[in-house]
Motif scaffolding. Structure first.
Motif, mmCIF file in Angstrom:
data_model
loop_
_atom_site.group_PDB
_atom_site.id
_atom_site.type_symbol
_atom_site.label_atom_id
_atom_site.label_comp_id
_atom_site.label_asym_id
_atom_site.label_seq_id
_atom_site.Cartn_x
_atom_site.Cartn_y
_atom_site.Cartn_z
ATOM 1 N N LYS A 148 0.815 -1.216 0.000
ATOM 2 C CA LYS A 148 0.000 0.000 0.000
ATOM 3 C C LYS A 148 0.848 1.264 0.000
ATOM 4 N N ASP A 149 2.153 1.153 0.327
ATOM 5 C CA ASP A 149 3.034 2.308 0.338
ATOM 6 C C ASP A 149 4.114 2.219 -0.739
ATOM 7 N N GLY A 150 3.874 1.390 -1.768
ATOM 8 C CA GLY A 150 4.815 1.215 -2.863
ATOM 9 C C GLY A 150 5.165 -0.245 -3.039
ATOM 10 N N PHE A 151 5.888 -0.570 -4.103
ATOM 11 C CA PHE A 151 6.250 -1.974 -4.270
ATOM 12 C C PHE A 151 7.630 -2.230 -3.688
ATOM 13 N N MET A 152 7.800 -3.401 -3.135
ATOM 14 C CA MET A 152 8.976 -3.763 -2.359
ATOM 15 C C MET A 152 9.991 -4.489 -3.230
ATOM 16 N N HIS A 153 11.263 -4.182 -3.009
ATOM 17 C CA HIS A 153 12.329 -4.909 -3.689
ATOM 18 C C HIS A 153 12.584 -6.208 -2.934
ATOM 19 N N PRO A 154 12.701 -7.346 -3.634
ATOM 20 C CA PRO A 154 12.933 -8.629 -2.948
ATOM 21 C C PRO A 154 14.200 -8.646 -2.103
ATOM 22 N N ALA A 155 15.168 -7.794 -2.431
ATOM 23 C CA ALA A 155 16.427 -7.792 -1.678
ATOM 24 C C ALA A 155 16.394 -6.886 -0.462
ATOM 25 N N SER A 156 15.324 -6.114 -0.285
ATOM 26 C CA SER A 156 15.290 -5.149 0.826
ATOM 27 C C SER A 156 13.852 -4.878 1.205
ATOM 28 N N ASP A 157 13.429 -5.394 2.357
ATOM 29 C CA ASP A 157 12.034 -5.257 2.738
ATOM 30 C C ASP A 157 11.682 -3.860 3.234
ATOM 31 N N TYR A 158 12.678 -2.978 3.442
ATOM 32 C CA TYR A 158 12.344 -1.639 3.897
ATOM 33 C C TYR A 158 12.474 -0.581 2.797
ATOM 34 N N MET A 159 12.759 -1.008 1.569
ATOM 35 C CA MET A 159 12.755 -0.088 0.434
ATOM 36 C C MET A 159 11.453 -0.215 -0.338
ATOM 37 N N ARG A 160 11.027 0.900 -0.950
ATOM 38 C CA ARG A 160 9.794 0.930 -1.727
ATOM 39 C C ARG A 160 10.043 1.613 -3.067
ATOM 40 N N GLY A 161 9.257 1.200 -4.065
ATOM 41 C CA GLY A 161 9.296 1.823 -5.374
ATOM 42 C C GLY A 161 8.041 2.632 -5.624
ATOM 43 N N LEU A 162 8.206 3.874 -6.066
ATOM 44 C CA LEU A 162 7.099 4.738 -6.456
ATOM 45 C C LEU A 162 7.359 5.172 -7.884
#
Length: 264
Positions: A83-97
């Protein structure tokens, strides 16, 4: 589908509608002083199932001393579209917008104590894209910056040069006018009319990469102080694009803003 799910789907599709395929590129990394650290060639390839719900990413890095490195990740809509962006499989605290033209931000939603703070900001034009990146250490100090220039594989021509060294700072005194698109942390989208001048903030470092690409970022991130990180691309003498991530006094992301400017 509720509004939040619709916003998440829109954000997911905005990235993958543009970035699928294979991208040949040149990565260049720099020390905080601006000194060249390393430069190497790459291929980043993204493939999906017909519904774009499963994405396979395959990265290859070709280093100057002959070494070859590979990395693979798989994104699934179920597990990585948040809900706050898509997550990178290598980093659960990064998001893509991501914006509709493929311009996008990979970022951390909040700067925290004892946590690395990486970011990559993309700007695009059809079959070419560039990104600026940086990494802050657990102490908040800038550890390195990066510029990545890519084109779709098998593209006969590209506007990118082979230059790696930083270029002398340049000025552009034009008054730029354009439209800014905004994505908030809940993925709400809006747009406003804006202007732009090539004047950095007093607390920002500026890195002038080849091919008219600029990164602005603080030399240090201090918790509970607002800051901004900006990628700039002077695409031509009449067209300029920027992407900015704004963080508030609580060190949390406020929004990401992508702008397209022309000058009169």
């Amino acid at each position: 589908m509720n509004d939040q799910n619709l916003s998440s789907l829109q954000n997911w599709n905005a990235f993958w509608d543009y970035h699928l395929g294979a991208w040949d590129g040149q990565w260049t990394r720099y020390k905080p002083s601006g000194e060249l650290s390393e430069s190497f060639l790459s291929n980043r390839s993204f493939e999906s199932d017909p519904e774009k719900k499963i994405i396979n990413q395959f990265n290859q890095y070709f280093y100057n001393h002959g070494e070859h490195e590979e990395k693979r990740w798989t994104y699934s809509f179920k597990d990585h579209c948040k809900k706050d962006g898509f997550m990178h499989p290598a980093s659960d605290y990064m998001r893509g917008l991501s914006f509709r033209d493929g311009s996008a931000a990979w970022l951390v939603l909040q700067a925290k104590k004892e946590q690395y703070f990486p970011m990559e900001l993309f700007l695009t034009n059809k079959n070419v894209r560039c990104s600026v990146g940086m990494l802050y250490g657990v102490d908040g100090e800038l550890q390195r910056t990066a510029c990545i220039r890519e084109r779709r594989k098998d593209l006969d021509d590209s506007s990118w040069s082979n230059t790696s060294e930083l270029v002398p700072p340049w000025e552009n005194r034009n008054q730029w006018h354009g439209i800014t698109q905004i994505i908030d942390t809940d993925l709400t989208r809006s747009s406003i009319n804006t202007t732009f001048e090539m004047k950095p903030q007093t607390n920002e470092e500026e890195y002038f990469f080849p091919d008219n690409i600029v990164l602005r970022c603080p030399a240090r991130i201090t918790l509970n102080q607002k800051f901004t990180i900006t990628g700039i691309w002077l695409e031509s003498k009449n067209h300029l694009k920027t992407i900015k991530a704004f963080y508030g006094n609580d060190s949390k992301l406020i929004d990401v803003r992508f702008s397209i400017y022309n000058h009169k």
